[in-house]
Design a protein around this motif. Sequence first.
Motif, PDB file in Angstrom:
ATOM      1  N   GLU A 208       0.854  -1.448   0.193  1.00  0.00           N
ATOM      2  CA  GLU A 208      -0.541   0.076  -0.103  1.00  0.00           C
ATOM      3  C   GLU A 208       1.123   0.726   0.112  1.00  0.00           C
ATOM      4  OE1 GLU A 208      -2.977   0.434   2.602  1.00  0.00           O
ATOM      5  OE2 GLU A 208      -3.688  -1.882   2.790  1.00  0.00           O
ATOM      6  N   GLY A 209       1.987   1.503   1.021  1.00  0.00           N
ATOM      7  CA  GLY A 209       2.500   2.219   0.744  1.00  0.00           C
ATOM      8  C   GLY A 209       3.765   2.948   0.214  1.00  0.00           C
ATOM      9  N   ASP A 210       4.868   3.815  -0.319  1.00  0.00           N
ATOM     10  CA  ASP A 210       5.570   4.322  -0.941  1.00  0.00           C
ATOM     11  C   ASP A 210       6.477   3.745  -1.358  1.00  0.00           C
ATOM     12  OD1 ASP A 210       8.062   5.413  -0.290  1.00  0.00           O
ATOM     13  OD2 ASP A 210       6.035   5.996   1.541  1.00  0.00           O
ATOM     14  N   PRO A 211       6.565   3.619  -3.005  1.00  0.00           N
ATOM     15  CA  PRO A 211       8.119   3.068  -3.528  1.00  0.00           C
ATOM     16  C   PRO A 211       9.674   3.524  -2.322  1.00  0.00           C
ATOM     17  CG  PRO A 211       7.549   4.993  -5.055  1.00  0.00           C
ATOM     18  CD  PRO A 211       6.476   4.778  -3.819  1.00  0.00           C
ATOM     19  N   TYR A 212       9.504   4.815  -1.479  1.00  0.00           N
ATOM     20  CA  TYR A 212      10.756   4.870  -1.183  1.00  0.00           C
ATOM     21  C   TYR A 212      11.163   3.946   0.009  1.00  0.00           C
ATOM     22  CZ  TYR A 212      11.615   8.562  -4.416  1.00  0.00           C
ATOM     23  OH  TYR A 212      11.565   9.184  -5.446  1.00  0.00           O
ATOM     24  N   LYS A 213      10.296   4.328   1.551  1.00  0.00           N
ATOM     25  CA  LYS A 213      10.519   4.203   2.512  1.00  0.00           C
ATOM     26  C   LYS A 213       9.892   2.458   3.002  1.00  0.00           C
ATOM     27  CE  LYS A 213      10.712   8.549   5.448  1.00  0.00           C
ATOM     28  NZ  LYS A 213       9.807   9.131   6.178  1.00  0.00           N
ATOM     29  N   ASP A 214       8.690   2.308   2.156  1.00  0.00           N
ATOM     30  CA  ASP A 214       7.969   1.239   2.692  1.00  0.00           C
ATOM     31  C   ASP A 214       8.199   0.341   1.386  1.00  0.00           C
ATOM     32  OD1 ASP A 214       5.631   1.954   3.871  1.00  0.00           O
ATOM     33  OD2 ASP A 214       5.360   3.279   2.671  1.00  0.00           O
ATOM     34  N   MET A 215       9.061   0.038   0.549  1.00  0.00           N
ATOM     35  CA  MET A 215       9.107  -0.815  -0.288  1.00  0.00           C
ATOM     36  C   MET A 215      11.279  -0.997   0.213  1.00  0.00           C
ATOM     37  SD  MET A 215       9.988  -0.820  -4.383  1.00  0.00           S
ATOM     38  CE  MET A 215       7.713  -1.084  -5.120  1.00  0.00           C
ATOM     39  N   VAL A 216      11.622  -0.321   0.491  1.00  0.00           N
ATOM     40  CA  VAL A 216      12.519  -0.197   0.800  1.00  0.00           C
ATOM     41  C   VAL A 216      12.984  -1.342   2.489  1.00  0.00           C
ATOM     42  CG1 VAL A 216      15.001   0.367   1.832  1.00  0.00           C
ATOM     43  CG2 VAL A 216      13.829   1.708  -0.197  1.00  0.00           C
ATOM     44  N   TYR A 218      10.585  -2.846   2.988  1.00  0.00           N
ATOM     45  CA  TYR A 218       9.971  -4.846   3.242  1.00  0.00           C
ATOM     46  C   TYR A 218      10.771  -5.571   2.539  1.00  0.00           C
ATOM     47  CZ  TYR A 218       8.087  -8.445   0.710  1.00  0.00           C
ATOM     48  OH  TYR A 218       6.869  -9.658  -0.027  1.00  0.00           O
ATOM     49  N   ILE A 219      11.738  -4.518   1.374  1.00  0.00           N
ATOM     50  CA  ILE A 219      12.659  -5.990   0.585  1.00  0.00           C
ATOM     51  C   ILE A 219      13.796  -5.947   2.028  1.00  0.00           C
ATOM     52  CG2 ILE A 219      15.005  -5.506  -1.046  1.00  0.00           C
ATOM     53  CD1 ILE A 219      12.920  -4.007  -2.611  1.00  0.00           C
ATOM     54  N   ASN A 220      14.435  -4.967   2.811  1.00  0.00           N
ATOM     55  CA  ASN A 220      15.844  -4.940   3.919  1.00  0.00           C
ATOM     56  C   ASN A 220      14.925  -6.335   4.893  1.00  0.00           C
ATOM     57  OD1 ASN A 220      17.125  -3.650   2.496  1.00  0.00           O
ATOM     58  ND2 ASN A 220      16.685  -2.091   3.524  1.00  0.00           N
ATOM     59  N   SER A 221      13.638  -6.845   4.862  1.00  0.00           N
ATOM     60  CA  SER A 221      13.505  -6.880   5.356  1.00  0.00           C
ATOM     61  C   SER A 221      13.463  -8.444   5.466  1.00  0.00           C
ATOM     62  CB  SER A 221      12.050  -7.100   6.458  1.00  0.00           C
ATOM     63  OG  SER A 221      10.514  -7.103   5.538  1.00  0.00           O
ATOM     64  N   SER A 222      13.390  -9.063   4.197  1.00  0.00           N
ATOM     65  CA  SER A 222      12.987  -9.702   3.336  1.00  0.00           C
ATOM     66  C   SER A 222      13.683 -10.204   3.088  1.00  0.00           C
ATOM     67  CB  SER A 222      12.290 -10.255   1.991  1.00  0.00           C
ATOM     68  OG  SER A 222      10.685  -9.452   2.337  1.00  0.00           O
ATOM     69  N   ASP A 223      14.242 -11.956   2.761  1.00  0.00           N
ATOM     70  CA  ASP A 223      15.777 -13.077   2.554  1.00  0.00           C
ATOM     71  C   ASP A 223      15.949 -12.759   0.792  1.00  0.00           C
ATOM     72  OD1 ASP A 223      13.881 -14.337   1.561  1.00  0.00           O
ATOM     73  OD2 ASP A 223      14.202 -16.501   2.899  1.00  0.00           O
ATOM     74  N   TYR A 224      16.404 -11.537   0.723  1.00  0.00           N
ATOM     75  CA  TYR A 224      16.858 -11.380  -0.941  1.00  0.00           C
ATOM     76  C   TYR A 224      17.859 -11.272  -1.222  1.00  0.00           C
ATOM     77  CZ  TYR A 224      11.837 -10.530  -2.392  1.00  0.00           C
ATOM     78  OH  TYR A 224      10.292 -10.073  -1.959  1.00  0.00           O
ATOM     79  N   ARG A 249      21.393   3.158  -2.597  1.00  0.00           N
ATOM     80  CA  ARG A 249      21.876   3.560  -1.119  1.00  0.00           C
ATOM     81  C   ARG A 249      21.446   3.003  -0.157  1.00  0.00           C
ATOM     82  NH1 ARG A 249      20.301   9.680  -3.087  1.00  0.00           N
ATOM     83  NH2 ARG A 249      22.276  10.554  -4.143  1.00  0.00           N
ATOM     84  N   SER A 250      20.006   2.565   0.423  1.00  0.00           N
ATOM     85  CA  SER A 250      19.214   2.459   0.980  1.00  0.00           C
ATOM     86  C   SER A 250      19.340   0.739   0.668  1.00  0.00           C
ATOM     87  CB  SER A 250      18.030   2.930   1.398  1.00  0.00           C
ATOM     88  OG  SER A 250      18.513   4.297   0.579  1.00  0.00           O
ATOM     89  N   LEU A 251      19.056   0.252  -0.127  1.00  0.00           N
ATOM     90  CA  LEU A 251      19.342  -1.506   0.184  1.00  0.00           C
ATOM     91  C   LEU A 251      19.990  -1.998   0.783  1.00  0.00           C
ATOM     92  CD1 LEU A 251      17.233  -2.259  -3.193  1.00  0.00           C
ATOM     93  CD2 LEU A 251      15.654  -1.885  -0.804  1.00  0.00           C
TER      94      LEU A 251
END
Length: 258
Positions: A208-216, A218-224, A249-251
């Motif tokens: 639901e959120g924005d592609p800055y904070k929320d997507m980053v 989500y990705i950082n909390s997953s095991d990609y 920068r952030s991932l």
Amino acid sequence: MIGRVAIHISEEDSSYLKYVKDLTSRLSVVPDFIYLEEEYLFSLFVRPLEERQWSMRRHIEEFFENYNFYTFLGRDDSTLTHLQESYDLLFVKYKKHFFGKSMPEWLLAKTENIRLWVYKDGGSSHIRKVCLPVDFSERTIRQVEFVEYLKKFFDFDYELVHAMNVGRLKDKLSKRDYDKSLSDKREEVKQLYMDMFAEKRINITVLEGDPYKDMVRYINSSDYDLVVVGRRGKGMRERIGSVSLHMARSLKCPVVVL
């Protein structure tokens, strides 16, 4: 899809070299190493150029038997021209700089047609799970084509992640209106997905959120193990979109920017 490959090297870093060694071996390519003398100006009064190059080569040879080594004087137009005209893929390590842009940020701002594979400390060369942050622009198709190509060399699963960017409306609309907006947006995403990927049946996660904070987040909390992102999305005129730069920068995991 991947022909000539270069590896930017700025310091003796065994973890980085092991990572790129494993990947280039799987890709069956002999890489060129790119050394920018500008980054070593502080050591001009410590060791001469020839000695620094010799030391760097010795370190590279702990991991690579076959390679080419090129030295450039700095971040100028001739360096950029060489990189863009000579390589299909450039490995570079992300290292935060307190003054000026990091090497990946400089390259992303100045180049257009070279893929960057940005290493992050702790990144694993055993690629098992890949994330594609998508906006359903033309770049989305290129992202999928690239990971399908990589699957010829690596055994991994991949999925799409899309941020609808409606969370910002939650406090501005009534619950009923927000739920309606959310439902409409989900339907739009479903249609975009069906238009592009109905036959492929790729897993997709919709945020639901924005592609800055929320997507980053989500990705950082997953095991990609790897994220593959386009340089710019819909409506972006600059060489690289702000979302893509923010991810580089952030991932926490390595990032490929197409």
